[in-house]
Every structure is written in C-alpha cells, then in structure tokens.
Design a protein around this motif. Sequence first.
Motif, PDB file in Angstrom:
ATOM      1  N   ILE A 210      87.785  27.896  87.252  1.00 60.47           N
ATOM      2  CA  ILE A 210      88.871  28.815  87.629  1.00 60.47           C
ATOM      3  C   ILE A 210      88.527  29.526  88.936  1.00 60.47           C
ATOM      4  CG2 ILE A 210      90.030  30.981  86.979  1.00 60.47           C
ATOM      5  CD1 ILE A 210      89.888  29.999  84.071  1.00 60.47           C
ATOM      6  N   TYR A 211      87.276  29.932  89.073  1.00 61.21           N
ATOM      7  CA  TYR A 211      86.861  30.588  90.320  1.00 61.21           C
ATOM      8  C   TYR A 211      87.012  29.639  91.511  1.00 61.21           C
ATOM      9  CZ  TYR A 211      84.014  33.028  93.769  1.00 61.21           C
ATOM     10  OH  TYR A 211      83.583  33.648  94.922  1.00 61.21           O
ATOM     11  N   LEU A 212      86.618  28.389  91.318  1.00 60.80           N
ATOM     12  CA  LEU A 212      86.660  27.429  92.415  1.00 60.80           C
ATOM     13  C   LEU A 212      88.086  27.091  92.847  1.00 60.80           C
ATOM     14  CD1 LEU A 212      83.836  24.952  91.324  1.00 60.80           C
ATOM     15  CD2 LEU A 212      83.739  26.650  93.145  1.00 60.80           C
ATOM     16  N   ILE A 213      89.013  26.992  91.899  1.00 60.76           N
ATOM     17  CA  ILE A 213      90.376  26.592  92.258  1.00 60.76           C
ATOM     18  C   ILE A 213      91.227  27.768  92.726  1.00 60.76           C
ATOM     19  CG2 ILE A 213      90.342  24.631  90.671  1.00 60.76           C
ATOM     20  CD1 ILE A 213      92.083  26.238  88.754  1.00 60.76           C
ATOM     21  N   THR A 214      90.741  29.003  92.538  1.00 58.59           N
ATOM     22  CA  THR A 214      91.523  30.162  92.969  1.00 58.59           C
ATOM     23  C   THR A 214      90.954  30.808  94.231  1.00 58.59           C
ATOM     24  OG1 THR A 214      90.269  31.556  91.418  1.00 58.59           O
ATOM     25  CG2 THR A 214      92.411  30.708  90.669  1.00 58.59           C
ATOM     26  N   HIS A 215      89.885  30.253  94.768  1.00 54.21           N
ATOM     27  CA  HIS A 215      89.286  30.783  95.986  1.00 54.21           C
ATOM     28  C   HIS A 215      89.074  29.641  96.987  1.00 54.21           C
ATOM     29  CE1 HIS A 215      88.307  33.904  93.070  1.00 54.21           C
ATOM     30  NE2 HIS A 215      88.096  34.729  94.072  1.00 54.21           N
ATOM     31  N   LYS A 216      89.233  29.946  98.229  1.00 54.34           N
ATOM     32  CA  LYS A 216      88.962  28.970  99.282  1.00 54.34           C
ATOM     33  C   LYS A 216      87.474  29.010  99.619  1.00 54.34           C
ATOM     34  CE  LYS A 216      93.570  29.231 101.346  1.00 54.34           C
ATOM     35  NZ  LYS A 216      94.362  29.541 102.578  1.00 54.34           N
ATOM     36  N   ILE A 217      86.771  27.964  99.204  1.00 55.32           N
ATOM     37  CA  ILE A 217      85.307  27.955  99.311  1.00 55.32           C
ATOM     38  C   ILE A 217      84.854  26.712 100.062  1.00 55.32           C
ATOM     39  CG2 ILE A 217      83.150  27.984  97.997  1.00 55.32           C
ATOM     40  CD1 ILE A 217      84.714  29.187  95.683  1.00 55.32           C
ATOM     41  N   VAL A 218      83.889  26.877 100.946  1.00 57.85           N
ATOM     42  CA  VAL A 218      83.318  25.744 101.674  1.00 57.85           C
ATOM     43  C   VAL A 218      82.471  24.908 100.716  1.00 57.85           C
ATOM     44  CG1 VAL A 218      83.328  26.931 103.889  1.00 57.85           C
ATOM     45  CG2 VAL A 218      81.328  27.128 102.388  1.00 57.85           C
ATOM     46  N   LYS A 219      82.260  23.643 101.065  1.00 55.85           N
ATOM     47  CA  LYS A 219      81.586  22.707 100.168  1.00 55.85           C
ATOM     48  C   LYS A 219      80.161  23.129  99.835  1.00 55.85           C
ATOM     49  CE  LYS A 219      84.398  18.770 101.586  1.00 55.85           C
ATOM     50  NZ  LYS A 219      84.423  17.448 102.243  1.00 55.85           N
ATOM     51  N   LYS A 220      79.458  23.719 100.800  1.00 53.97           N
ATOM     52  CA  LYS A 220      78.083  24.149 100.539  1.00 53.97           C
ATOM     53  C   LYS A 220      78.047  25.232  99.465  1.00 53.97           C
ATOM     54  CE  LYS A 220      76.029  23.021 105.017  1.00 53.97           C
ATOM     55  NZ  LYS A 220      75.337  23.554 106.219  1.00 53.97           N
ATOM     56  N   LYS A 221      79.013  26.150  99.505  1.00 54.71           N
ATOM     57  CA  LYS A 221      79.059  27.215  98.518  1.00 54.71           C
ATOM     58  C   LYS A 221      79.429  26.672  97.137  1.00 54.71           C
ATOM     59  CE  LYS A 221      80.717  31.925  97.797  1.00 54.71           C
ATOM     60  NZ  LYS A 221      81.617  33.000  98.284  1.00 54.71           N
ATOM     61  N   VAL A 222      80.247  25.614  97.113  1.00 57.64           N
ATOM     62  CA  VAL A 222      80.599  24.972  95.839  1.00 57.64           C
ATOM     63  C   VAL A 222      79.335  24.468  95.154  1.00 57.64           C
ATOM     64  CG1 VAL A 222      81.764  23.001  94.783  1.00 57.64           C
ATOM     65  CG2 VAL A 222      82.933  24.329  96.529  1.00 57.64           C
ATOM     66  N   LEU A 223      78.456  23.826  95.923  1.00 56.40           N
ATOM     67  CA  LEU A 223      77.201  23.320  95.373  1.00 56.40           C
ATOM     68  C   LEU A 223      76.317  24.460  94.871  1.00 56.40           C
ATOM     69  CD1 LEU A 223      76.302  20.508  97.929  1.00 56.40           C
ATOM     70  CD2 LEU A 223      77.117  20.237  95.580  1.00 56.40           C
ATOM     71  N   LEU A 224      76.286  25.568  95.595  1.00 59.36           N
ATOM     72  CA  LEU A 224      75.505  26.732  95.171  1.00 59.36           C
ATOM     73  C   LEU A 224      76.034  27.298  93.861  1.00 59.36           C
ATOM     74  CD1 LEU A 224      74.936  28.626  98.562  1.00 59.36           C
ATOM     75  CD2 LEU A 224      73.237  27.377  97.210  1.00 59.36           C
ATOM     76  N   ILE A 225      77.357  27.313  93.715  1.00 58.37           N
ATOM     77  CA  ILE A 225      77.964  27.804  92.476  1.00 58.37           C
ATOM     78  C   ILE A 225      77.614  26.879  91.312  1.00 58.37           C
ATOM     79  CG2 ILE A 225      80.175  28.197  91.301  1.00 58.37           C
ATOM     80  CD1 ILE A 225      81.282  29.139  94.016  1.00 58.37           C
TER      81      ILE A 225
END
Length: 324
Positions: A210-225
């Motif tokens: 839910i956090y990932l689809i509701t926020h505009k996040i760069v790919k590197k931060k996605v991996l960190l999450i």
Amino acid sequence: MQEEQAVISISLTMLIIITILAYIRYRSFICPAVLHNIFWILSLAGLLFFSESSNMRITTFLIIIIGAVAFQYGFLISQKFALVRQKKSDAIVTINPDKARMLVYIMFFPFMVVCFQYVQFIKANSFSSWYSMLIITYSEATNSSLLAYFSRIIQIMFFCLLMLYWKTDISKRGKAKTSIILSFFMALMSVVAMPTRNSMLFFLLPLMYIYLITHKIVKKKVLLIFIASFAIFMLYFFLVSSQKYSYLYKSGDVLEVFKSEVIIYLSGSILAFDKTISSHAYIGMGGYSFRFFIALFDEIFRTNNAVNLVNEFIQIGTVTTNVY
C-alpha cells in the motif's frame, strides 16, 4: 539426487526468466506480474538444501510453472480491462475524517472487550514464556474462531483507511491521522495476539505494498523498503520460532536451527503439496479446484470423494506441517 536437483534448477531458471520478462514488459518492481513468482523462486531455492526433495514428482514442478504462465496471461488480460476503466473514471479519492473516526470507534469497543478478556486470563494464570501466554490465552480465554475473523476485519479496515489516507492530498486529510494511528494500533495488536509467522507476514506485505502504490518512489528506495520489511519479518520470525521450537534451539546450534526453520518455512509447503498430490487421486485432477462440485456429488449419491478442507499433518524435515 542429481536428477531432482536438475529438475529444481530448471524450474527455478524458468521462473526467473518469466519474472525478468515481466519486469521488462511492465518496468515496475511492484507490478503483480513481477511479484507473483518471487515467493515461488524462494521456495524452489530452498528445496536445493532439502534432502527430502529427492522424491518429489515432476508433476509438482509442472503445476508451478503452468500456474506462473497462467498468472502472466491472466494479468495481461486484466490490464486491458483496467486501462478501459481508467479512461472512464478520473475520480479524486479523499478520506472523510469524521466517518473514519466513527468507523474506528465502532471497532474499538469490541477490541477493548477482547483486551479485557486477555488481561483477566493472564492475571489468573502463570506461563513459562510470552509465547505460551499468548497462545494459551488466544485459545482458552476467547472464542478463537470469532477472534480470528474479528482480527482479520480490523486489519482489512486499517489497510482500507490507510490507502484512503495516503491517497488523499495532505491539505485535505484533516484530523484523520488520529484514526489511522488508532486503527494501526488495533491491527498490530490483533496480529501479535496470535503470534504466528504467517500473521506478521500477511500484515507486513499489504502494509508495504500500500505504501509503494500510494507514493512516488524511485527504484532504489523500493529495494530499500523491501530489505527493511524483510529484516523486520526475519526478526519476528526468529522471536516466534525460538519460542515455538524452543526444544530445538536449546539442544542444537542456534544459527543452524534458525537456517533450517527458514528453509522449512519457505519450502515445506511445496513438499507437503507434493505428498498430497501423490496420496489422493482427486487432487491430481483438480480436487481442490472442483471440491464444491465433488462434495455436492457426494451428498447426492452418498459417495466420499471430496478431499478434506483441513489436511492431516505430515513429517517435513524435523517438524510436522499441514500447510499445503
């Protein structure tokens, strides 16, 4: 043994290729077509370290591969319909703080009743550990079936409110933050109240997604999450496993036991599924998929062909499981 290892490796390679192709097509780490195979890849990778996997049937791997391909095809079709719906609707989502607060308050009262039952039972009894305290209290102090449904409803309510909250523009969120915090507390307590590894997994995954689809996040931060979520889950995994299988941790090397538990958790269900296929003819022909019709046939003609909804425990490595 080498043949079985080769079959696992080939199946693993095919799933990785399907996942890479899905990423190339959709260019998103959080796309369901990309995420779908990750757990299968991890599970198959775990089988490489499992001596019990030497007797697995090729049919099991074929089912997994066919299922992965079918999911990709189904997702492709669903995307076409999703694009049509997206063109028709451009509605702006906003959360209503008053209605959110009312919903949370309605759920808060039965939540407090359950908490009161827990506290009363814990005060009146003694326990050897926090794990046994929660497990025994869950089964003895409450109606466990009813509590399980109530716990799931609280979590779903929290996820829905959280998605609405994060989708709403910051200037329009109002006082909804208090409702979100309270619903998060109730959802987290409902997870911890029945301390299982799956309960935390199925709480963290939707929360992260839910956090990932509701926020505009760069790919590197996605991996960190992903890494942070994985670390939190593994910590909880160790806390629960060290209590649930305390006799193993006390008698053996902690790191080796923990590694074994992780592998069993990842791959044990595939081994159990494989044994289930080989032990019941109807399962190989879609016994679970068509169970409703088979059970209806049983009722009409007084036969007994439908598979059980709750399966028997089987031995997988050092533990028993009925998770298929």
